[in-house]
Design a protein around this motif. Structure first.
Motif, PDB file in Angstrom:
ATOM      1  N   GLN A 175      18.944 -23.716 -42.644  1.00  0.00           N
ATOM      2  CA  GLN A 175      19.398 -25.080 -42.872  1.00  0.00           C
ATOM      3  C   GLN A 175      19.098 -25.511 -44.306  1.00  0.00           C
ATOM      4  OE1 GLN A 175      17.523 -28.098 -40.442  1.00  0.00           O
ATOM      5  NE2 GLN A 175      19.410 -29.296 -40.368  1.00  0.00           N
ATOM      6  N   TRP A 195      29.339 -24.154 -27.838  1.00  0.00           N
ATOM      7  CA  TRP A 195      28.656 -24.754 -28.991  1.00  0.00           C
ATOM      8  C   TRP A 195      28.565 -23.771 -30.156  1.00  0.00           C
ATOM      9  CZ3 TRP A 195      24.661 -26.217 -24.832  1.00  0.00           C
ATOM     10  CH2 TRP A 195      25.034 -27.426 -24.228  1.00  0.00           C
ATOM     11  N   LYS A 198      29.071 -25.226 -33.666  1.00  0.00           N
ATOM     12  CA  LYS A 198      28.345 -26.449 -34.000  1.00  0.00           C
ATOM     13  C   LYS A 198      27.176 -26.200 -34.950  1.00  0.00           C
ATOM     14  CE  LYS A 198      30.989 -28.843 -31.278  1.00  0.00           C
ATOM     15  NZ  LYS A 198      32.007 -29.765 -31.840  1.00  0.00           N
ATOM     16  N   LEU A 200      23.782 -26.087 -36.616  1.00  0.00           N
ATOM     17  CA  LEU A 200      22.533 -26.840 -36.447  1.00  0.00           C
ATOM     18  C   LEU A 200      22.778 -28.333 -36.289  1.00  0.00           C
ATOM     19  CD1 LEU A 200      20.412 -24.959 -39.145  1.00  0.00           C
ATOM     20  CD2 LEU A 200      20.198 -24.748 -36.663  1.00  0.00           C
ATOM     21  N   GLN A 201      23.978 -28.711 -35.906  1.00  0.00           N
ATOM     22  CA  GLN A 201      24.304 -30.129 -35.758  1.00  0.00           C
ATOM     23  C   GLN A 201      23.528 -30.750 -34.595  1.00  0.00           C
ATOM     24  OE1 GLN A 201      28.514 -31.037 -35.598  1.00  0.00           O
ATOM     25  NE2 GLN A 201      29.018 -29.253 -36.857  1.00  0.00           N
ATOM     26  N   PHE A 202      23.167 -32.011 -34.770  1.00  0.00           N
ATOM     27  CA  PHE A 202      22.536 -32.783 -33.709  1.00  0.00           C
ATOM     28  C   PHE A 202      23.626 -33.328 -32.793  1.00  0.00           C
ATOM     29  CE2 PHE A 202      21.150 -36.832 -31.954  1.00  0.00           C
ATOM     30  CZ  PHE A 202      19.925 -36.493 -31.411  1.00  0.00           C
ATOM     31  N   PRO A 203      23.471 -33.314 -31.472  1.00  0.00           N
ATOM     32  CA  PRO A 203      22.324 -32.826 -30.692  1.00  0.00           C
ATOM     33  C   PRO A 203      22.538 -31.426 -30.134  1.00  0.00           C
ATOM     34  CG  PRO A 203      23.709 -34.115 -29.253  1.00  0.00           C
ATOM     35  CD  PRO A 203      24.414 -34.061 -30.597  1.00  0.00           C
ATOM     36  N   TYR A 204      23.598 -30.723 -30.619  1.00  0.00           N
ATOM     37  CA  TYR A 204      23.960 -29.446 -29.998  1.00  0.00           C
ATOM     38  C   TYR A 204      22.857 -28.403 -30.175  1.00  0.00           C
ATOM     39  CZ  TYR A 204      28.393 -31.886 -30.341  1.00  0.00           C
ATOM     40  OH  TYR A 204      29.373 -32.821 -30.252  1.00  0.00           O
ATOM     41  N   TYR A 205      22.282 -28.346 -31.369  1.00  0.00           N
ATOM     42  CA  TYR A 205      21.210 -27.379 -31.615  1.00  0.00           C
ATOM     43  C   TYR A 205      20.001 -27.700 -30.741  1.00  0.00           C
ATOM     44  CZ  TYR A 205      17.011 -25.581 -33.904  1.00  0.00           C
ATOM     45  OH  TYR A 205      15.801 -25.004 -34.156  1.00  0.00           O
ATOM     46  N   GLU A 206      19.659 -28.966 -30.642  1.00  0.00           N
ATOM     47  CA  GLU A 206      18.492 -29.362 -29.852  1.00  0.00           C
ATOM     48  C   GLU A 206      18.684 -29.042 -28.362  1.00  0.00           C
ATOM     49  OE1 GLU A 206      19.805 -31.064 -32.269  1.00  0.00           O
ATOM     50  OE2 GLU A 206      18.126 -31.224 -33.685  1.00  0.00           O
ATOM     51  N   TYR A 209      18.374 -25.277 -27.959  1.00  0.00           N
ATOM     52  CA  TYR A 209      16.971 -24.885 -28.124  1.00  0.00           C
ATOM     53  C   TYR A 209      16.161 -25.247 -26.877  1.00  0.00           C
ATOM     54  CZ  TYR A 209      12.538 -24.078 -30.522  1.00  0.00           C
ATOM     55  OH  TYR A 209      11.318 -23.577 -30.876  1.00  0.00           O
TER      56      TYR A 209
END
Length: 573
Positions: A175, A195, A198, A200-206, A209
């Motif tokens: 990032q 995804w 996507k 590291l876009q929020f909220p897809y990465y979260e 994870y």
């Protein structure tokens, strides 16, 4: 033996040895203590973690599909998926059996089996000495349990932290430098198709994870809770057996009056029966669910050994990850087998304990009881792995030997010293288009037949058609006169299409030749976009003339059955 107040104090003291395991079980929604409304409500957390971890299995499946050409990625995905499946099975089982497990753990903490020993309800003078020695034995047992749990918890936390921290650090680095089209690294390797773009876009990465972190979370903590409870039960059983041996030793002591020795011995028999009853209940809880642990761990160990053998020199990062999987899966199996072996060893000593007391100077009834117990205790107690095997070091060694046999066989096929003559890797790169590699299994002394192949279908003509040919050789069998080495080296310098293994040429070793050719093609021609591998065997006569480099070459007849693509079939017409 103890008053209610003393039992309560004993319960609290023994809880201190288990407190970390009990608290970790709370963290995954499992309660191994006295049921209350708040603790029973933790089942909601258990169900939630099961659902999120089950959903995360999709990411493993999609990564296997997406990287279907990459054995390293497939191996990692299978390992993490199986580890997640084992943990989900444990979570579901705990959800159903946690009351039964909690009741059994309560018996262990309060020493209920020991409280029932009839000797402590008599006026025997030996009571005080027995109580002192029992306390010493059980204190040693609880210290052993404590050491095992702390070491196991530390190992699991270390492995989990490595996955969590590595994923966060790698993603933060990419990032920071702004890597284009970067798919985030998850704690447990995986990919989500919907995804995928996507990043590291929020909220897809979260979300990704969290889902994969859930599977890692239960993999570590379910192991601590479920396996740690087994260690506690197994070591407590070891303590019960040691107490029994000590009691039998004193059965003919002067502290036990002769007229009371039969009653004392019957108390020892009753303690043995209660010990077996306790261990049978533990075995009934664990024997079937442990089968999933052993079977899936065996698959993981096989994959890990394979991955390590092909990544030992080429990919250090994969090697490190495989070592982590090996430590995670292997340590669980080792722990089960080690504790099962301790219990089996103590069980095996009981028969000797009955024999070694001074039974020969006792009454006939005393001798009869000793004789019956010697017959009964010859049957060693083992924890079962369903109906298939036992949790012992012999089982673990069978695991190792089976894996080692596969690894040795694999080394014979894929070992780095397999070849004594190498084909130049340039054979795959000097042509713009490479549709396939033709491998020809050839006896080492059949140089005339190889010349016939080359004359009938020269390498240059094959190159124009998008193919290349390699002859697979082995060493001359020991019973035959070997071909001179300089002749093979001359043939290799002239044509550059020989690949020789350092095993003897025989029908039994024919598969080694094939694997040798496959390995060479996959490694040396990996960068080329070749799509097929063709094999010559013996049986069809071909005679052709081909023009290479402006010169006409007459083909000598040779025999071969050719498995080809349509392009090669057309070329040979």
């Amino acid at each position: 033996m103890l008053s209610d107040r003393e039992i309560e104090a004993l319960d609290k003291r023994n809880y201190q040895y288990l407190k970390e395991m009990v608290r970790i079980s709370f963290a995954i929604g499992v309660n191994f203590t006295k049921p209350t409304f708040a603790r029973e409500s933790l089942r909601i957390l258990n169900i939630f973690l099961i659902l999120t971890s089950t959903f995360s299995l999709y990411s493993h499946w999609y990564q296997i599909v997406y990287y279907s050409h990459d054995m390293k990625k497939i191996g990692e995905s299978i390992c993490t998926a199986f580890q997640t499946i084992v943990s989900i099975i444990k979570m579901i089982y705990c959800l159903d059996q946690q009351r039964r497990m909690a009741a059994l753990l309560s018996k262990v903490r309060k020493h209920e089996v020991l409280q029932q020993i009839e000797i402590f309800h008599t006026d025997f003078a030996i009571k005080t000495q027995l109580k002192t020695e029992i306390d010493n034995i059980m204190n040693d047992v609880w210290k052993t349990i404590r050491i095992q749990l702390i070491f196991y918890i530390g190992s699991c936390l270390g492995i989990m932290s490595n996955y969590y921290i590595t994923a966060i650090a790698v993603n933060a680095y990419h990032q920071h430098i702004g890597t284009p089209n970067y798919y985030p690294q998850l704690p447990f390797t995986g990919m989500y198709k919907f995804w995928q773009d996507k990043g590291l876009q929020f909220p897809y990465y979260e979300i990704q994870y969290f889902l994969n972190a859930s599977s890692l979370y239960i993999s570590g903590f379910a192991a601590v809770s479920f396996d740690g409870l087994f260690f506690t039960f197994a070591d407590y059983g070891v303590g019960l057996y040691r107490v029994l041996r000590m009691m039998v030793k004193y059965s003919t002591s002067h502290l036990v009056p002769e007229e009371c020795r039969i009653k004392y011995l019957r108390s020892c028999v009753s303690h043995y029966n209660r010990t077996i009853e306790f261990l049978n209940e533990v075995d009934d809880i664990y024997k079937h669910v442990s089968l999933s642990q052993f079977l899936l761990s065996l698959v993981i160990l096989g994959i890990v050994v394979f991955e390590m053998s092909i990544s030992l020199e080429s990919d250090k990062a994969t090697l490190v990850r495989m070592l982590m999987y090996l430590s995670a899966a292997g340590y669980q199996v080792v722990s089960y087998c080690y504790n099962g072996q301790l219990l089996a060893t103590e069980s095996d000593k009981i028969c000797s304990a009955f024999y070694e007391c001074e039974w020969y100077n006792q009454s006939k009834e005393f001798k009869t009881i000793i004789y019956m117990m010697m017959i009964r205790t010859q049957r060693v107690f083992y924890f079962n792995i369903s109906w298939f095997s036992f949790m012992t070091l012999a089982t673990f060694m069978a695991y190792i030997l089976k894996t080692e046999q596969c690894h040795n066989y694999q080394n014979r096929l894929l070992g780095k010293h397999l070849h004594s003559l190498f084909v130049s890797s340039g054979i795959c790169t000097k042509w713009n288009i490479l549709l396939g590699i033709i491998i020809v299994t050839s006896y080492v002394e059949h140089n005339t037949l190889r010349l016939a192949h080359r004359s009938a279908l020269p390498q240059c003509r094959l190159g124009e058609l998008g193919f290349q040919r390699v002859f697979l050789l082995a060493d001359t069998p020991a019973m035959e006169i070997p071909i001179k080495r300089n002749l093979l080296e001359h043939e290799q310098r002239r044509f550059g299409d020989l690949l020789q293994g350092n095993f003897y040429d025989s029908y039994h070793n024919l598969s080694y030749k094939h694997i040798m050719g496959l390995r060479w093609a996959s490694q040396e021609c990996f960068a080329s976009s070749w799509s097929s591998l063709l094999r010559y065997a013996v049986d069809l006569q071909i005679s052709r003339q081909h023009k290479c480099g402006g010169r006409q070459k007459s083909g000598e007849p040779f025999h071969a059955v050719v498995k080809t693509s349509n392009d090669l079939k057309l070329a040979l017409r």
